[in-house]
Design a protein around this motif. Structure first.
Motif, PDB file in Angstrom:
ATOM      1  N   LEU A   1      42.950   3.302   2.701  1.00 57.15           N
ATOM      2  CA  LEU A   1      42.460   3.105   4.054  1.00 57.15           C
ATOM      3  C   LEU A   1      40.989   3.523   4.134  1.00 57.15           C
ATOM      4  CD1 LEU A   1      43.085   2.425   7.048  1.00 57.15           C
ATOM      5  CD2 LEU A   1      43.620   4.850   7.356  1.00 57.15           C
ATOM      6  N   LYS A   2      40.159   2.625   4.653  1.00 63.95           N
ATOM      7  CA  LYS A   2      38.727   2.907   4.830  1.00 63.95           C
ATOM      8  C   LYS A   2      38.382   2.737   6.303  1.00 63.95           C
ATOM      9  CE  LYS A   2      35.922   2.847   1.759  1.00 63.95           C
ATOM     10  NZ  LYS A   2      35.193   3.909   0.998  1.00 63.95           N
ATOM     11  N   SER A   3      37.365   3.458   6.738  1.00 66.40           N
ATOM     12  CA  SER A   3      36.920   3.307   8.122  1.00 66.40           C
ATOM     13  C   SER A   3      35.409   3.451   8.197  1.00 66.40           C
ATOM     14  CB  SER A   3      37.589   4.349   9.019  1.00 66.40           C
ATOM     15  OG  SER A   3      37.135   5.649   8.705  1.00 66.40           O
ATOM     16  N   ASN A   4      34.834   2.836   9.218  1.00 66.25           N
ATOM     17  CA  ASN A   4      33.406   2.945   9.491  1.00 66.25           C
ATOM     18  C   ASN A   4      33.206   3.112  10.988  1.00 66.25           C
ATOM     19  OD1 ASN A   4      32.252   2.496   6.860  1.00 66.25           O
ATOM     20  ND2 ASN A   4      32.890   0.362   7.039  1.00 66.25           N
ATOM     21  N   PRO A   5      32.266   3.972  11.403  1.00 63.87           N
ATOM     22  CA  PRO A   5      31.924   4.000  12.829  1.00 63.87           C
ATOM     23  C   PRO A   5      31.337   2.643  13.213  1.00 63.87           C
ATOM     24  CG  PRO A   5      30.368   5.316  11.536  1.00 63.87           C
ATOM     25  CD  PRO A   5      31.458   4.904  10.607  1.00 63.87           C
ATOM     26  N   TYR A   6      31.767   2.106  14.322  1.00 64.69           N
ATOM     27  CA  TYR A   6      31.407   0.717  14.642  1.00 64.69           C
ATOM     28  C   TYR A   6      31.385   0.556  16.153  1.00 64.69           C
ATOM     29  CZ  TYR A   6      31.513  -4.410  13.880  1.00 64.69           C
ATOM     30  OH  TYR A   6      31.225  -5.763  13.825  1.00 64.69           O
ATOM     31  N   LYS A   7      30.214   0.282  16.698  1.00 67.25           N
ATOM     32  CA  LYS A   7      30.074   0.133  18.145  1.00 67.25           C
ATOM     33  C   LYS A   7      30.353  -1.321  18.529  1.00 67.25           C
ATOM     34  CE  LYS A   7      26.668   2.442  19.953  1.00 67.25           C
ATOM     35  NZ  LYS A   7      27.404   3.592  20.523  1.00 67.25           N
ATOM     36  N   GLN A   8      31.331  -1.515  19.399  1.00 70.77           N
ATOM     37  CA  GLN A   8      31.683  -2.841  19.888  1.00 70.77           C
ATOM     38  C   GLN A   8      31.152  -3.029  21.305  1.00 70.77           C
ATOM     39  OE1 GLN A   8      35.985  -2.708  19.280  1.00 70.77           O
ATOM     40  NE2 GLN A   8      35.796  -3.874  17.372  1.00 70.77           N
ATOM     41  N   PRO A   9      31.067  -4.274  21.782  1.00 69.09           N
ATOM     42  CA  PRO A   9      30.567  -4.511  23.145  1.00 69.09           C
ATOM     43  C   PRO A   9      31.289  -3.648  24.176  1.00 69.09           C
ATOM     44  CG  PRO A   9      30.781  -6.589  21.986  1.00 69.09           C
ATOM     45  CD  PRO A   9      31.367  -5.545  21.081  1.00 69.09           C
ATOM     46  N   GLY A  10      30.497  -3.053  25.042  1.00 74.58           N
ATOM     47  CA  GLY A  10      31.045  -2.200  26.089  1.00 74.58           C
ATOM     48  C   GLY A  10      31.153  -0.740  25.723  1.00 74.58           C
ATOM     49  N   ASP A  11      31.094  -0.409  24.431  1.00 74.03           N
ATOM     50  CA  ASP A  11      31.190   0.992  24.023  1.00 74.03           C
ATOM     51  C   ASP A  11      29.975   1.783  24.526  1.00 74.03           C
ATOM     52  OD1 ASP A  11      33.548   0.450  22.782  1.00 74.03           O
ATOM     53  OD2 ASP A  11      32.804   0.639  20.730  1.00 74.03           O
ATOM     54  N   PRO A  12      30.172   3.069  24.856  1.00 71.73           N
ATOM     55  CA  PRO A  12      29.059   3.876  25.382  1.00 71.73           C
ATOM     56  C   PRO A  12      28.049   4.248  24.301  1.00 71.73           C
ATOM     57  CG  PRO A  12      31.008   5.229  25.098  1.00 71.73           C
ATOM     58  CD  PRO A  12      31.435   3.824  24.806  1.00 71.73           C
TER      59      PRO A  12
ATOM     60  N   GLN B   1      28.350  -4.544  18.684  1.00 76.57           N
ATOM     61  CA  GLN B   1      27.787  -4.457  20.035  1.00 76.57           C
ATOM     62  C   GLN B   1      26.406  -5.090  20.136  1.00 76.57           C
ATOM     63  OE1 GLN B   1      24.975  -2.287  20.744  1.00 76.57           O
ATOM     64  NE2 GLN B   1      24.888  -3.169  22.786  1.00 76.57           N
ATOM     65  N   TRP B   2      25.500  -4.716  19.209  1.00 74.44           N
ATOM     66  CA  TRP B   2      24.093  -5.077  19.381  1.00 74.44           C
ATOM     67  C   TRP B   2      23.884  -6.583  19.367  1.00 74.44           C
ATOM     68  CZ3 TRP B   2      21.750  -7.903  15.557  1.00 74.44           C
ATOM     69  CH2 TRP B   2      22.337  -7.884  14.292  1.00 74.44           C
ATOM     70  N   TRP B   3      24.682  -7.300  18.584  1.00 79.40           N
ATOM     71  CA  TRP B   3      24.501  -8.750  18.480  1.00 79.40           C
ATOM     72  C   TRP B   3      25.118  -9.451  19.684  1.00 79.40           C
ATOM     73  CZ3 TRP B   3      27.125 -13.413  17.952  1.00 79.40           C
ATOM     74  CH2 TRP B   3      26.417 -14.469  17.365  1.00 79.40           C
ATOM     75  N   ASN B   4      26.318  -9.057  20.058  1.00 81.98           N
ATOM     76  CA  ASN B   4      27.059  -9.798  21.075  1.00 81.98           C
ATOM     77  C   ASN B   4      26.574  -9.537  22.488  1.00 81.98           C
ATOM     78  OD1 ASN B   4      29.511 -11.203  19.608  1.00 81.98           O
ATOM     79  ND2 ASN B   4      29.125  -9.262  18.588  1.00 81.98           N
ATOM     80  N   GLU B   5      26.217  -8.301  22.791  1.00 83.95           N
ATOM     81  CA  GLU B   5      25.694  -8.038  24.138  1.00 83.95           C
ATOM     82  C   GLU B   5      24.351  -8.722  24.358  1.00 83.95           C
ATOM     83  OE1 GLU B   5      25.613  -3.997  25.415  1.00 83.95           O
ATOM     84  OE2 GLU B   5      27.736  -3.642  25.003  1.00 83.95           O
ATOM     85  N   GLN B   6      23.591  -8.941  23.292  1.00 84.21           N
ATOM     86  CA  GLN B   6      22.309  -9.632  23.428  1.00 84.21           C
ATOM     87  C   GLN B   6      22.495 -11.032  24.026  1.00 84.21           C
ATOM     88  OE1 GLN B   6      18.508  -9.169  22.324  1.00 84.21           O
ATOM     89  NE2 GLN B   6      18.961 -10.579  23.985  1.00 84.21           N
ATOM     90  N   TRP B   7      23.587 -11.699  23.637  1.00 84.32           N
ATOM     91  CA  TRP B   7      23.789 -13.087  24.071  1.00 84.32           C
ATOM     92  C   TRP B   7      24.867 -13.214  25.147  1.00 84.32           C
ATOM     93  CZ3 TRP B   7      19.644 -14.247  21.831  1.00 84.32           C
ATOM     94  CH2 TRP B   7      19.350 -13.786  20.547  1.00 84.32           C
ATOM     95  N   MET B   8      25.879 -12.336  25.091  1.00 82.23           N
ATOM     96  CA  MET B   8      27.004 -12.446  26.024  1.00 82.23           C
ATOM     97  C   MET B   8      26.868 -11.515  27.219  1.00 82.23           C
ATOM     98  SD  MET B   8      29.111 -14.814  25.060  1.00 82.23           S
ATOM     99  CE  MET B   8      30.638 -14.418  25.895  1.00 82.23           C
ATOM    100  N   GLY B   9      25.890 -10.608  27.154  1.00 83.63           N
ATOM    101  CA  GLY B   9      25.597  -9.767  28.296  1.00 83.63           C
ATOM    102  C   GLY B   9      26.455  -8.517  28.398  1.00 83.63           C
ATOM    103  N   TYR B  10      26.097  -7.675  29.372  1.00 81.98           N
ATOM    104  CA  TYR B  10      26.789  -6.417  29.654  1.00 81.98           C
ATOM    105  C   TYR B  10      26.824  -6.239  31.168  1.00 81.98           C
ATOM    106  CZ  TYR B  10      27.656  -1.407  29.982  1.00 81.98           C
ATOM    107  OH  TYR B  10      28.179  -0.168  30.307  1.00 81.98           O
ATOM    108  N   PRO B  11      27.921  -5.771  31.750  1.00 81.57           N
ATOM    109  CA  PRO B  11      29.137  -5.315  31.075  1.00 81.57           C
ATOM    110  C   PRO B  11      29.962  -6.471  30.523  1.00 81.57           C
ATOM    111  CG  PRO B  11      29.403  -5.228  33.451  1.00 81.57           C
ATOM    112  CD  PRO B  11      27.969  -5.580  33.220  1.00 81.57           C
TER     113      PRO B  11
END
Length: 764
Positions: A260-271, A659-669
């Motif tokens: 099992l591997k894991s990486n910190p990963y910010k998704q759209p909407g994350d603080p 997060q950084w790629w998708n919020e750029q085009w899909m917006g926030y929130p």
């Protein structure tokens, strides 16, 4: 001979295309299995035959300290390498050294007879002042005097300490400060202790504690001094730890268990971690909270202090959602602020391409903006906010090379300014701050890249088109005058294999006005009486444009190879991608499922109307990452046109991706658009044939993005092919995945059942 080959290839293509345009009765290409096996065999042979067949597509100039002489090398047929010395002042070039004499010198010092073949030099350095070369040969280093070819052993090659002209760093918008910091006058030390701010005299004495409310969860940090050592800027930080994404490495050696591997990963909407800006006054030990919003997007910003008056500094703020950008000025004496620039938009500001350059001497800022509908440069007076537009017109500034504040000149690249030319072709320019005296340094038709000499007195211009060989020229920088042609590509050996060059093609988009550009790759020796299926290599990521513009671009190699199996392979930049007008780009806003499909479909139909050998009733598409999302999207949202798709490592749901790629085009929130445009949500719409590919160790797009699609397809009873790849990261599937992709399209677009690679020796 070379010119004859180019002429022959041109007229063959011209006559055949004319014939195709007239031949409306061409029949669909439907090969037998034996035919396909032969095509696979010939494709492999052709892939091998075209390797190392094109030369002189680029050079790397090694300039001498005087800025007038440089040397470079060319790799020729059979890996023969030649070394060239060029003199910019005289406009001449010659061999860097006498190879027979050098071979003789090396033979003497090594005691070995050298082969008659080309001298295999691993690395080389030239010193024009000493008229000598230092080289690595057979794991040893030698210095050779070029006057008499005397030679001696040395310990190593001398290092190149020259400082080459460097592009401005457009991405250094955010700082990563140290928590311990010595003041510019070396009298004070600012540091964090127990999560709070302390400042102490270097000469001794008690430390001054400026804050007491710092905690482990909410510490102070990111300290930065003013140039006059009177102020420290710091932040009360609310820490946020990114949640992890997981994946399992299933096939590790020497174990019977998956890992099992894991990486910190910010998704759209994350603080985000937030930063509350404070000022710490050294003289009166005062703490001032800056009157500005908390920074809740990105990291602590870079600070630009006003020259001559360190009471003021500016910083940049992009609001989350990418619809507002500000340059904010802070008065360090009282913490009050004002906006020097405050740009808002109804769609998005492309943050990664924001360019700002602070001219300290004149208190001005050169900044890029798309507010007039095109990406251009503006000059802002940072004292009063007055603005002057430097570049203007229906064309796009692509990048800024450098700015000379004393001459008030900007060196930049742009595209779309030359009428009658592909609007994506890059040219290079120089312009004054007032928008006058604009000089086109690269006027020749084609896509250009340039590199400057050490003193920027000269530049080397390399330009080409997908179907026009590369030309490399030396120019003067002051007036752009051509000094000499250094090299020109030779593709005669490539064309002699029967392979054709990609053809640029453009057709009107959905608005009936805008030209949509792409390229076409055809199979070698194809039958003009047959109609061939179309496969689109798709990547509609809004961050750029993607159709290759250079001669023998490496990205066309797979397209041309795939075409040999009996396909017309194309690549297109539809609306929603970058490097055209703001309106062209805005199509993607909260609308990634659009992917320019309306334009792409019209383009392929126009291609079929022009060339009868193009069968627009059998169209497939493939892509990776955002292209994987697009490939499946074509089948979901345009099943009437796209019949088969291969989607590799797709970001199928923009809520799952970064997060950084998708919020750029899909917006926030994160709103309903994310769900409505998801390939997962729309999986029930699948028609046509689908191959999903995913690497289990993908750290770019979480593998679960593809697995969620597969899960939904299974739940709604859809039939599809699924190829998970053990140990593979973010990829199109690698060599094995590409083989499976070819078999998939042969089966579903040509109607020949997929080959059993376990039994067909040819296809191993």
């Amino acid at each position: 001979m070379k010119n004859n080959l180019y002429i022959t290839a041109f007229f063959t293509l011209f006559l055949s295309c004319h014939f195709y345009a007239q031949n409306k009765e061409a029949i669909p290409y439907q090969p037998s299995k034996s035919e396909i096996l032969e095509r696979y065999k010939q494709a492999l042979k052709l892939d091998d035959a075209v390797k190392n067949k094109v030369f002189k597509t680029s050079i790397h100039a090694h300039w001498q300290p005087d800025g007038n002489l440089f040397w470079y090398s060319n790799v020729l047929k059979d890996s023969v390498r030649e070394y060239i010395l060029a003199d910019a002042t005289k406009g001449t070039k010659s061999k860097l050294f006498n190879e027979p004499k050098l071979k003789k010198a090396l033979s003497v010092i090594t005691g070995k007879a050298l082969s008659q073949k080309n001298l295999a030099i691993d690395s080389l350095n030239y010193d024009s002042k000493a008229k000598s070369i230092t080289l690595k040969y057979d794991k040893s280093y030698f210095q050779v005097n070029l006057s008499d070819y005397s030679i001696k052993s040395v310990a190593s090659l001398p290092k190149d300490f020259n400082k080459y002209p460097k592009l401005n760093d457009q991405w250094a918008r955010w700082n990563f400060f140290k928590t311990d910091s010595i003041s510019p006058n070396k009298k004070w030390s600012a540091y964090i202790k127990d999560h709070n701010v302390f400042i102490k005299s270097i000469s001794g004495g008690e430390a001054i504690q400026f804050t007491t409310d710092g905690t482990k969860e909410k510490p102070y940090g990111a300290l930065a001094w003013s140039p006059d050592s009177n102020y420290v800027v710091g932040y009360h930080i609310t820490l946020v730890e990114d949640l992890p994404v997981y994946y399992v490495l299933s096939s590790l050696p020497n174990t019977t268990r998956g890992k099992l591997k894991s990486n910190p990963y910010k998704q759209p909407g994350d603080p985000f971690t937030t930063y509350e800006m404070h000022l710490f006054h050294v003289a009166n030990q005062k703490v001032v909270k800056v009157n500005t919003p908390i920074i809740d997007f990105f990291d602590a910003p870079k600070l630009d202090w006003r020259k001559g008056d360190a009471t003021y500094f500016t910083y940049e703020k992009v609001d989350r959602g990418h619809q507002r950008f500000r340059i904010i000025e802070v008065n360090a004496s009282n913490g009050e602020t004002r906006s020097v620039v405050d740009e808002k938009t109804k769609t998005f500001i492309y943050e990664s391409r924001l360019f700002t350059h602070y001219n300290k001497e004149s208190n001005t800022v050169v900044i890029s903006s798309e507010k007039d509908g095109w990406r251009h440069l503006y000059l802002i007076n940072s004292l009063n906010g007055k603005e002057k537009q430097i570049t203007k017109g229906e064309w796009v500034v692509r990048s800024v090379d450098s700015i000379d504040e004393h001459k008030k000149e900007i060196w930049f690249s742009a595209s779309g300014r030359n009428p009658g030319e592909d609007p994506y072709y890059i040219h290079h320019y120089r312009i004054d701050f007032d928008g006058k005296k604009m000089v086109n340094l690269t006027p020749s038709k084609g896509n250009h890249s340039i590199s400057f000499s050490l003193n920027k007195k000269y530049y080397i211009d390399t330009y080409s088109e997908p179907d026009v060989p590369t030309t490399i020229e030396l120019h003067r920088t002051d007036n752009g005058a051509k000094i000499m042609e250094l090299e020109k590509s030779d593709a005669s050996a490539y064309l002699a294999t029967g392979m054709s060059l990609p053809e640029p093609f453009h057709a009107k988009g959905r608005d009936g006005v805008t030209d949509i550009w792409g390229i076409i790759c055809r199979p070698a020796h194809f039958d003009p009486n047959k109609k061939y299926p179309v496969i689109e290599s798709i990547y509609a990521g809004p961050q750029d444009s993607f159709v290759p513009k250079n001669f023998m671009d490496r990205y066309t190699a797979e397209m041309q190879s795939l075409a040999q199996l009996g396909f017309i392979v194309v690549q297109i930049d539809g609306m929603g991608t970058a490097n055209r007008s703001k309106a062209f780009h805005d199509v993607c806003w909260k609308n990634l499922k659009d992917a320019g499909f309306e334009d792409r479909i019209l383009w392929i139909k126009a291609l079929a109307k022009k060339y009868a050998y193009v069968d627009d009733s059998r169209v497939g598409l493939y892509g990776t990452s955002a292209g994987g999302q697009n490939a499946l999207g074509g089948l979901l949202f345009h099943p009437e046109f796209y019949k088969a798709g291969v989607a590799a490592c797709g970001c199928h749901d923009n809520r799952v991706d970064k997060q950084w790629w998708n919020e750029q085009w899909m917006g926030y929130p994160v709103d309903k658009n994310y769900e409505e445009q998801s390939n997962v949500t729309n999986a029930t719409k699948l028609k046509g044939d689908l191959l999903l590919i995913v690497g289990e160790a993908d750290e770019n797009v979480p593998p679960e993005s593809t697995y969620r699609v597969a899960d939904e397809l299974i739940k709604c009873g859809k039939t599809f092919e699924f190829l998970p790849l053990p140990g593979v990261g973010h990829s199109d599937g690698g060599p094995y995945g590409r083989k499976r992709k070819r078999d998939f399209f042969v089966k579903h677009l040509l109607g020949v059942d997929a080959h059993n690679r376990n039994n067909d020796e040819l296809l191993q």
